[in-house]
Each structure stands twice: as structure tokens, then as C-alpha cells.
Write an enzyme that holds these catalytic residues in place. Sequence first.
Site, PDB file in Angstrom:
ATOM      1  CG  ASP A 132     -28.335  73.797  22.435  1.00 50.12           C
ATOM      2  OD1 ASP A 132     -27.682  72.853  22.912  1.00 50.12           O
ATOM      3  OD2 ASP A 132     -29.298  73.647  21.663  1.00 50.12           O
TER       4      ASP A 132
ATOM      5  NE  ARG B  30     -29.279  70.041  10.788  1.00 48.85           N
ATOM      6  CZ  ARG B  30     -30.335  70.450  11.511  1.00 48.85           C
ATOM      7  NH1 ARG B  30     -30.172  71.257  12.538  1.00 48.85           N
ATOM      8  NH2 ARG B  30     -31.541  70.042  11.194  1.00 48.85           N
TER       9      ARG B  30
ATOM     10  CG  HIS C  70     -28.220  78.020  14.272  1.00 50.06           C
ATOM     11  ND1 HIS C  70     -28.330  76.725  13.845  1.00 50.06           N
ATOM     12  CD2 HIS C  70     -28.846  78.076  15.471  1.00 50.06           C
ATOM     13  CE1 HIS C  70     -28.976  76.022  14.757  1.00 50.06           C
ATOM     14  NE2 HIS C  70     -29.314  76.821  15.738  1.00 50.06           N
TER      15      HIS C  70
ATOM     16  CD1 TRP D 157     -28.876  69.231  14.923  1.00 51.44           C
ATOM     17  CD2 TRP D 157     -30.477  67.745  14.434  1.00 51.44           C
ATOM     18  NE1 TRP D 157     -30.064  69.746  15.366  1.00 51.44           N
ATOM     19  CE2 TRP D 157     -31.064  68.854  15.082  1.00 51.44           C
ATOM     20  CE3 TRP D 157     -31.299  66.684  14.048  1.00 51.44           C
ATOM     21  CZ2 TRP D 157     -32.437  68.946  15.330  1.00 51.44           C
ATOM     22  CZ3 TRP D 157     -32.668  66.763  14.304  1.00 51.44           C
ATOM     23  CH2 TRP D 157     -33.215  67.900  14.934  1.00 51.44           C
TER      24      TRP D 157
ATOM     25  CG  ASP E 268     -28.266  77.968  19.478  1.00 48.76           C
ATOM     26  OD1 ASP E 268     -28.876  77.542  20.474  1.00 48.76           O
ATOM     27  OD2 ASP E 268     -28.082  77.281  18.447  1.00 48.76           O
TER      28      ASP E 268
ATOM     29  CD  GLU F 215     -28.442  65.706  21.270  1.00 51.19           C
ATOM     30  OE1 GLU F 215     -28.677  65.253  20.140  1.00 51.19           O
ATOM     31  OE2 GLU F 215     -28.802  66.840  21.626  1.00 51.19           O
ATOM     32  CG  ASP F 216     -32.787  66.303  22.137  1.00 54.31           C
ATOM     33  OD1 ASP F 216     -32.562  65.321  21.394  1.00 54.31           O
ATOM     34  OD2 ASP F 216     -33.485  67.267  21.767  1.00 54.31           O
TER      35      ASP F 216
ATOM     36  CG  MET G 234     -31.754  79.103  18.785  1.00 50.80           C
ATOM     37  SD  MET G 234     -32.210  77.705  17.749  1.00 50.80           S
ATOM     38  CE  MET G 234     -32.801  76.549  18.966  1.00 50.80           C
TER      39      MET G 234
END
Length: 350
Positions: free
Chosen positions: A201, A298, A296, A263, A203, A266-267, A293
Site C-alpha cells: 500500500d 475512504r 486517510h 474495497w 500509505d 482481495e487480501d 499508516m
Amino acid sequence: MKKKITIILALSALFTLTCFTVFLLHSKDASLVFPSLPQQVVKGSRSVFGKMMDHIRVKKIPDVSRKTAATSAQPAPPLDPCPDSPLSLVGPLLVEFETIRSLQWVRNQLGSVLQQGGRHKPPDCTARQKVAVIIPFRNRYEHLTHWLYYLHPVLMRQQLDYGVYVINQDGDGAFNRAKLMNIGFVEALKEYDYDCFVFSDVDLVPIDDRNLYRCSDHPRHLSVAIDKFNYRLSSVTAFGGVSLLTEEQFLKVNGFSNTFWGWGGEDDDLYNRIIVRGMSITRPDAGIAKYKMIKHGRDLHNEVNPENAVKTKKTAENIETDGLNSLNFTVKEILKDVLFTLISVDVQAP
Ligand code: UD2
Ligand code: MN
């Protein structure tokens, strides 16, 4: 009278010849005098002229350039492998995102030690792994700037032969993190013989450089302890954030699924793929694998997709046909920055 003239002419001819010889012996630039003299004569001949020229050359060319000329002809001897534990690591790092950093400022800080495309390898040893760092991306330039500022020095100290690939989703269709990762894998391999892939990612910044961005015998999860989750692992099956697979491991699971739009999920699906294919995951110690992180909300067009959670129950059914072997996309642009390679792609969002 005639005799006198002949003697004078003979003497002046002898004088001219003597002057010319003296000029030759003291000339600084032999090539002016013998423009067509072959190189090997200058370098190695044992003839009188050869020795003479060699001497002149030595004077003209400093030792360094002679060495360069000699080494450029032969391949440099291979460097020793880098140590298993890089000596340049410093441990815990100070990481903060309050400072406003511009991409240009980061370029100024780091650009001189990097190669175009965000590449670097240790100058004095052979890296243990060739690592492609793949970042799924859209409209997060501020995060990317922090990430590049902190990660390049870490990856350099870890003595990796690495490149940074930012895979930018073109357009404003539903975001597809997983598909961007697959594209990054395929595109990076077109460029270099990478053997390890970091899927990160934008972030997430490590706060300890002992957390090595290196692949191991099993797929590896690095973002174990994130500040957002009070430095605790959110679940034993967590595999999002920063994860690493070798080329072989990634091919074995057929990459990520391409069908997780929006969102989430997938992980977990990638985790399931690893288990379905008989592998397990490894993690570094939580005391070292610590991250911050960047805060942020969404993003637009990356809303939670409830269908994704349902799909994670069907990994075993889909792994065969949905992944690297069914990947389709169009590259819109490849941009080489000194800090990264940006590949903009049309992921064919529904
Ligand atoms: C979690 C996971 C993440 C992923 C995601 C669900 C951890 C630590 N993180 O992150 O790996 O599984 O949930 O999809 O477990 N991005 C953009 N632009 C966008 C949207 C996303 O660049 O408009 C990229 C960016 O690299 C970002 C990543 O996608 O870091 C994940 O998106 P997120 O940060 O919104 O998701 P998050 O933090 O919930
Ligand atoms: Mn995030």
C-alpha cells in the site's frame, strides 16, 4: 661552385632531418605525428618506436584512464554477495507525516543516488535478491511522496537490487487494488529479471529498517504491527498492507484474483490462495515489523463492496481460472521518474 651547392643542400637536408627526428622524440602528442599508428603498437610493442610511443602515452594519459581503458575491455570481476544482515541498518526510525514534502524536494534529496525509474543496487556487493516493489495507486500523490522519501533510504540500506513501480489506475471507475498488483508483476518482469515482489500500500511506512523487504521460503507478510491497530495484528490470517512473494510463489497461486472491485476482500482471497496451494505464510517479529499508516478516509470510487466478502468463500473454485492467466489490461503510459516508474493502466472497470 656546383660542388659547393651540393654540399650546402646535403647539409641543410641533414639538418632538416635531424630537426624532424628531435621533434618526433619530444613531441607530446604522438598521434599527431603517427595518426594511423595502431593502438596495440602504442600499448605493447617491443619495437623502438613502440617503447617510445608508450612512454609518450604514459605522460599524456594519467594512470586512471589507462586503468579504465583496460577494465572496459574485460568484464569486471563479480562482487561478493552482500551480507545476510546488512551492516548499514540503524533499527528504529523517526517517521512523521506532518512535514510538507514535495516530489521535487524528494527528488533533490535522493535523485543523485538513484537510477531512472526508481532503481538502485548496492555498489560494493551483489544483492541477495532482485526486488520489484509494486504500489497500487490512484490520486494519492501526498502519500506517495512520504513513501518515497522514507522507503528509498531503507531499501538502499537493506542492500537490495530494487525498482519501484507505481501502478496508476487510469480513469475513475471502481478501484481494483488486486488487478493493479497483477499488472505490476507482469510489467516489472518485462523490464528486469526480478525474483521477489513486494506488494505494498502507498500509505504504509516501516518504522524499523531491520524489517527486510526480502522474500523467503513462504509468502511473507511484513505489515504486522500498524499504529492504526495499536501495533497489533488485526487477525492471524491478515495478509493485506505489505506482502511479499517470490515469482515462483506468485505464479503458483495464479496471482491475485482480478474480480475484486472496490474495497475489501482481495487480501483475504490471496491468503486463501496461498493455503489452497499448500503454502503457509511467514512474518517477522512484531517488535520489528512496525508501521505507520498515513491517515486517510475512504477514497472516491473505492467503496466497500459487499460482494467481495462473499467471493472470498470461493477461492478454491476460482483460483484456476481467475488471476494472472486471465489478466487483461491496456497500458496507457509509462513514465520514468528518478524516484519511480509510473505505469498508467486501463483496468477495464465495469
Ligand atoms: C486495507 C489493507 C489493504 C487492502 C485494503 C482493501 C491493511 C494494512 N491494508 O487498507 O492492503 O487490502 O484494506 O482493499 O491491511 N489506493 C489508491 N487510491 C485509491 C484507493 C486505494 O492509491 O483511490 C491504494 C493505495 O495504495 C492504498 C491501497 O490502495 O494504500 C489500499 O486502500 P486503502 O488504503 O483505502 O485501504 P485500507 O487502508 O483500508
Ligand atoms: Mn490505507
